[in-house]
Design an enzyme around this catalytic site. Structure first.
Site, PDB file in Angstrom:
ATOM      1  N   GLY A  96      10.697  93.358  90.517  1.00  0.00           N
ATOM      2  CA  GLY A  96      11.173  91.872  90.548  1.00  0.00           C
ATOM      3  C   GLY A  96      11.286  91.327  91.939  1.00  0.00           C
ATOM      4  N   ASP A 141      14.358  90.147  88.751  1.00  0.00           N
ATOM      5  CA  ASP A 141      13.880  89.055  88.546  1.00  0.00           C
ATOM      6  C   ASP A 141      13.947  88.642  87.001  1.00  0.00           C
ATOM      7  OD1 ASP A 141      11.869  91.073  87.634  1.00  0.00           O
ATOM      8  OD2 ASP A 141      10.628  89.586  87.113  1.00  0.00           O
ATOM      9  N   THR A 179       6.630  90.993  84.889  1.00  0.00           N
ATOM     10  CA  THR A 179       7.059  92.579  84.682  1.00  0.00           C
ATOM     11  C   THR A 179       6.914  93.215  86.025  1.00  0.00           C
ATOM     12  OG1 THR A 179       6.973  94.641  83.204  1.00  0.00           O
ATOM     13  CG2 THR A 179       4.987  93.547  83.492  1.00  0.00           C
ATOM     14  N   THR A 193      10.291  97.094  80.589  1.00  0.00           N
ATOM     15  CA  THR A 193      10.808  95.908  80.562  1.00  0.00           C
ATOM     16  C   THR A 193      10.160  94.982  79.544  1.00  0.00           C
ATOM     17  OG1 THR A 193      11.786  96.042  82.570  1.00  0.00           O
ATOM     18  CG2 THR A 193      11.175  93.708  81.753  1.00  0.00           C
TER      19      THR A 193
HETATM   20  C1  SD4 Z   1      13.178  94.205  87.471  1.00  0.00           C
HETATM   21  N1  SD4 Z   1      11.286  93.196  86.628  1.00  0.00           N
HETATM   22  O1  SD4 Z   1      14.372  94.394  87.384  1.00  0.00           O
HETATM   23  C2  SD4 Z   1      12.151  94.120  86.392  1.00  0.00           C
HETATM   24  C3  SD4 Z   1      11.815  95.304  85.987  1.00  0.00           C
HETATM   25  C4  SD4 Z   1      10.494  95.305  85.226  1.00  0.00           C
HETATM   26  O2  SD4 Z   1       8.779  96.496  84.317  1.00  0.00           O
HETATM   27  O3  SD4 Z   1      10.001  94.314  84.692  1.00  0.00           O
HETATM   28  N2  SD4 Z   1       9.780  96.375  84.972  1.00  0.00           N
HETATM   29  O4  SD4 Z   1      12.631  93.953  88.600  1.00  0.00           O
END
Ligand code: SD4
Length: 331
Positions: free
Chosen positions: A249, A226, A246, A195
């Site tokens: 979330g 998030d 990251t 991400t």
């Molecule tokens: C989520 N925060 O959808 C994202 C995933 C992510 O590194 O950031 N992964 O929860």
């Protein structure tokens, strides 16, 4: 980074740099400074700076600086960096090639904020190549902040934003393999470590940020993380600075992490100290053995920081003098 993955990363960086027209000097500086970088760096106020999560942040930042050289603003830097990573089908957690939900659908989340504090967001979007560009359109062209699902997709079609099949052969095969056990358990730094959250300041001191992701692999259909939630996955206060997140979330949303980091900076904490406090807020509230979250922050004065629950989180910091990949502190 292992030798093989480091080699392929550096090869990819060289290829990307060539595509972007970066000078050999800039590339060499990036390559030379890829290791042994200090964890906290201060740049001259007003000097353009870009900070992005994970290895691919180096390439994203290079794309951002190219946009800047072409007369772009901080928001243009963010969009250029995000688009590069969204279009990379080899990344398993952003844009095309992202791992699908448990029903086999790739659903994307993205948001952005500009130097005026304006914001745009899209979530649960399917079949759109550049969700961050769509979020920017929501920000700049509509009276709203957030569009979801079919409505966001309809708006993308109206705008002529590229429509694509986001599930690639590789991500489909990974999903089919996962379905054999359907075992859902987050794996720290493995499951979703691509991400991208981006923060930028241009030469005029304008700040912007963005975040774009396919979210947790094999999540429930309809799950939104998030990354498109302002204050959670991203927050920019043009007078103070920006932060992005990251990792898992759900933990970020429960603590409104990026807003917390920016508010702590407003109270006088450095970006590094603010990221540490926001990570500790999570560690104080929930079991974190199987949970990774990392924060990045950039202050208006150009100071950068990053901190995560566990080791393994890194980020790219780039100025006109070159870029470096930094291992975030943790714990
Ligand atoms: C989520 N925060 O959808 C994202 C995933 C992510 O590194 O950031 N992964 O929860």
């Amino acid at each position: 980074m292992g030798n093989t993955s480091r080699r392929s990363f550096l090869q990819k960086l060289a290829a990307t740099g060539a595509t972007l027209g970066l000078s050999p000097w800039t590339l060499n500086t990036m390559l030379a400074s890829e290791s042994n970088a200090p964890r906290v760096q201060t740049v001259t106020a007003g000097q353009a700076t870009m900070l992005s999560t994970w290895n691919h942040g180096i390439e994203a930042n290079a794309a951002g600086f190219l946009a800047l050289q072409q007369g772009g603003t901080a928001m243009d830097m963010i969009e250029a960096g995000a688009r590069l990573v969204e279009a990379d089908a080899t990344g398993l957690s952003v844009g095309i090639g992202g791992l699908p939900d448990r029903d086999g659908h790739v659903t994307l989340d993205a948001c952005c904020m500009d130097h005026t504090g304006n914001a745009g967001s899209v979530c649960f979007v399917q079949g759109v190549l550049h969700p961050l560009s769509l979020a920017r359109k929501v920000m700049e062209e509509t009276p709203h902040v957030m569009l979801a699902g079919a409505g966001a997709e309809q708006y993308a079609r109206e705008l002529g934003i590229d429509q694509v099949e986001l599930l690639t052969d590789v991500s489909r095969r990974a999903w089919e393999e996962w379905r054999k056990t359907s075992d859902y358990k987050p794996v720290i730094n493995i499951e979703n470590h691509d991400t991208i959250g981006l923060l930028a300041m241009d030469n005029q001191g304008r700040m912007a940020g963005g975040c774009t992701t396919s979210g947790l692999a094999y999540k429930m259909h309809g799950r939104v993380g998030d990354s498109p939630i302002l204050g959670a996955g991203l927050f920019v206060d043009p007078e103070i600075g920006g932060a992005t997140a990251t990792g898992l979330g759900e933990a970020v949303m429960k603590t409104v992490g990026s807003f917390l980091v920016v508010e702590l900076m407003r109270q006088g904490r450095s970006p590094q100290a603010a990221c540490e406090e926001a990570v500790h807020r999570i560690m104080d509230r929930m079991p974190t053995d199987d949970l990774q979250v990392g924060y990045l922050a950039l202050s208006r004065s150009g100071e950068a920081g990053g901190h995560a629950i566990h080791g393994g989180f890194n980020y790219a910091l780039t100025t006109a003098d070159g870029g470096s990949l930094i291992d975030a502190t943790h714990g």
